[in-house]
Design a protein around this motif. Sequence first.
Motif, PDB file in Angstrom:
ATOM      1  N   ILE A   7     -13.025 -12.207  -2.859  1.00 39.07           N
ATOM      2  CA  ILE A   7     -12.194 -11.798  -3.989  1.00 39.07           C
ATOM      3  C   ILE A   7     -12.124 -10.270  -3.995  1.00 39.07           C
ATOM      4  CG2 ILE A   7     -11.992 -11.722  -6.511  1.00 39.07           C
ATOM      5  CD1 ILE A   7     -13.560 -14.369  -6.560  1.00 39.07           C
ATOM      6  N   THR A   8     -10.921  -9.728  -4.077  1.00 38.11           N
ATOM      7  CA  THR A   8     -10.731  -8.283  -4.158  1.00 38.11           C
ATOM      8  C   THR A   8      -9.967  -7.952  -5.433  1.00 38.11           C
ATOM      9  OG1 THR A   8     -10.615  -8.112  -1.739  1.00 38.11           O
ATOM     10  CG2 THR A   8      -9.803  -6.229  -3.015  1.00 38.11           C
ATOM     11  N   LEU A   9     -10.489  -7.023  -6.218  1.00 38.42           N
ATOM     12  CA  LEU A   9      -9.769  -6.579  -7.408  1.00 38.42           C
ATOM     13  C   LEU A   9      -8.576  -5.739  -7.000  1.00 38.42           C
ATOM     14  CD1 LEU A   9     -12.680  -5.434  -9.778  1.00 38.42           C
ATOM     15  CD2 LEU A   9     -11.863  -7.749  -9.283  1.00 38.42           C
ATOM     16  N   TYR A  18     -13.890  -2.564 -14.734  1.00 44.27           N
ATOM     17  CA  TYR A  18     -14.969  -3.153 -15.528  1.00 44.27           C
ATOM     18  C   TYR A  18     -14.468  -4.365 -16.303  1.00 44.27           C
ATOM     19  CZ  TYR A  18     -17.021   1.377 -14.474  1.00 44.27           C
ATOM     20  OH  TYR A  18     -17.479   2.485 -13.819  1.00 44.27           O
ATOM     21  N   PHE A  19     -13.258  -4.231 -16.863  1.00 44.83           N
ATOM     22  CA  PHE A  19     -12.655  -5.337 -17.593  1.00 44.83           C
ATOM     23  C   PHE A  19     -12.360  -6.501 -16.648  1.00 44.83           C
ATOM     24  CE2 PHE A  19      -8.863  -7.580 -19.149  1.00 44.83           C
ATOM     25  CZ  PHE A  19      -9.289  -7.949 -20.421  1.00 44.83           C
ATOM     26  N   LEU A  20     -11.845  -6.185 -15.449  1.00 47.01           N
ATOM     27  CA  LEU A  20     -11.537  -7.231 -14.476  1.00 47.01           C
ATOM     28  C   LEU A  20     -12.801  -7.942 -13.994  1.00 47.01           C
ATOM     29  CD1 LEU A  20      -8.706  -5.766 -12.214  1.00 47.01           C
ATOM     30  CD2 LEU A  20      -8.541  -7.553 -13.949  1.00 47.01           C
ATOM     31  N   PRO A  84      -9.143 -21.225  -6.381  1.00 48.01           N
ATOM     32  CA  PRO A  84      -7.734 -20.977  -6.748  1.00 48.01           C
ATOM     33  C   PRO A  84      -7.361 -21.530  -8.125  1.00 48.01           C
ATOM     34  CG  PRO A  84      -7.879 -21.656  -4.467  1.00 48.01           C
ATOM     35  CD  PRO A  84      -9.250 -21.859  -5.051  1.00 48.01           C
ATOM     36  N   VAL A  85      -7.997 -22.636  -8.500  1.00 46.11           N
ATOM     37  CA  VAL A  85      -7.731 -23.220  -9.827  1.00 46.11           C
ATOM     38  C   VAL A  85      -8.344 -22.349 -10.916  1.00 46.11           C
ATOM     39  CG1 VAL A  85      -8.127 -25.208 -11.320  1.00 46.11           C
ATOM     40  CG2 VAL A  85      -7.626 -25.556  -8.883  1.00 46.11           C
ATOM     41  N   TRP A  86      -9.591 -21.961 -10.724  1.00 48.59           N
ATOM     42  CA  TRP A  86     -10.289 -21.172 -11.739  1.00 48.59           C
ATOM     43  C   TRP A  86      -9.692 -19.775 -11.917  1.00 48.59           C
ATOM     44  CZ3 TRP A  86     -13.281 -23.571 -15.018  1.00 48.59           C
ATOM     45  CH2 TRP A  86     -13.929 -24.751 -14.633  1.00 48.59           C
ATOM     46  N   PHE A  87      -9.106 -19.241 -10.845  1.00 51.16           N
ATOM     47  CA  PHE A  87      -8.563 -17.882 -10.914  1.00 51.16           C
ATOM     48  C   PHE A  87      -7.043 -17.842 -11.051  1.00 51.16           C
ATOM     49  CE2 PHE A  87     -12.730 -17.108  -9.061  1.00 51.16           C
ATOM     50  CZ  PHE A  87     -13.149 -16.022  -9.803  1.00 51.16           C
ATOM     51  N   ALA A  88      -6.441 -18.966 -11.367  1.00 49.06           N
ATOM     52  CA  ALA A  88      -4.980 -19.040 -11.458  1.00 49.06           C
ATOM     53  C   ALA A  88      -4.413 -18.037 -12.462  1.00 49.06           C
ATOM     54  CB  ALA A  88      -4.548 -20.461 -11.838  1.00 49.06           C
ATOM     55  N   ARG A  89      -5.107 -17.823 -13.580  1.00 43.36           N
ATOM     56  CA  ARG A  89      -4.598 -16.903 -14.609  1.00 43.36           C
ATOM     57  C   ARG A  89      -4.817 -15.438 -14.246  1.00 43.36           C
ATOM     58  NH1 ARG A  89      -7.051 -18.981 -20.167  1.00 43.36           N
ATOM     59  NH2 ARG A  89      -8.887 -19.207 -18.831  1.00 43.36           N
ATOM     60  N   LEU A  90      -5.604 -15.188 -13.195  1.00 44.86           N
ATOM     61  CA  LEU A  90      -5.891 -13.811 -12.790  1.00 44.86           C
ATOM     62  C   LEU A  90      -5.161 -13.431 -11.501  1.00 44.86           C
ATOM     63  CD1 LEU A  90      -9.745 -13.746 -13.452  1.00 44.86           C
ATOM     64  CD2 LEU A  90      -7.943 -12.766 -14.893  1.00 44.86           C
TER      65      LEU A  90
END
Length: 203
Positions: A7-9, A18-20, A84-90
């Motif tokens: 995962i890369t911000l 920090y928020f991410l 991919p499911v858990w991070f769909a909103r991000l």
Amino acid sequence: MNFYQEITLIPDAEISPYFLWSKVYTQLHIALADIKNKHGIDGIGVCFPNYCYKEKNGKTFATLGTKLRIFAQTADELEKLALPVWFARLIDYVHLTSVKEVPNKATEYVVVRRYRGKSLERKVKDYAKYKGIGYDEAMAYCQKNKATSEMPYPYVQMKSLHNGNDYHLSILQEPAEQPKLGSFNAYGMNNISNHVTVPHWIN
């Protein structure tokens, strides 16, 4: 550990890393708890490729960087984790790779721990016993020296899913001489006394 996802911000001028990190790690924490409850899988661990904690010229430099790797023994375990499911909103804020094999260049290992310092109450009692002094005198000393006694490890600001309280998920990442398999907690890390490793390399 044979497989991983990274995962890369994604840099954003309006949103702090920090928020991410808070959003990313909350989702990962829930996903790891979910896979343990549903499938009994607790061998998924993490590391931070650009982690830095060092002291120089009297100053401490502490950062998690902008990448997170999630490791498992099998590709199936990571597929069941369903990032991919858990991070769909991000999706607009992070880049998530597909499941990959750990490369040959991963010749190093690290131990990643959740660091939990002693409570003030515990510190006071221990100091009073160590010095043979009264509780009040020990309390005065510990409060005066509180700022310098805390280890400023990199951390993620989290919110308890049980009571809604904010807390710091302090992270200690250190090199390891040899690999060791085992289980991890619901943050993908060791508790402070464990030494289970994950592979490490720098891109």
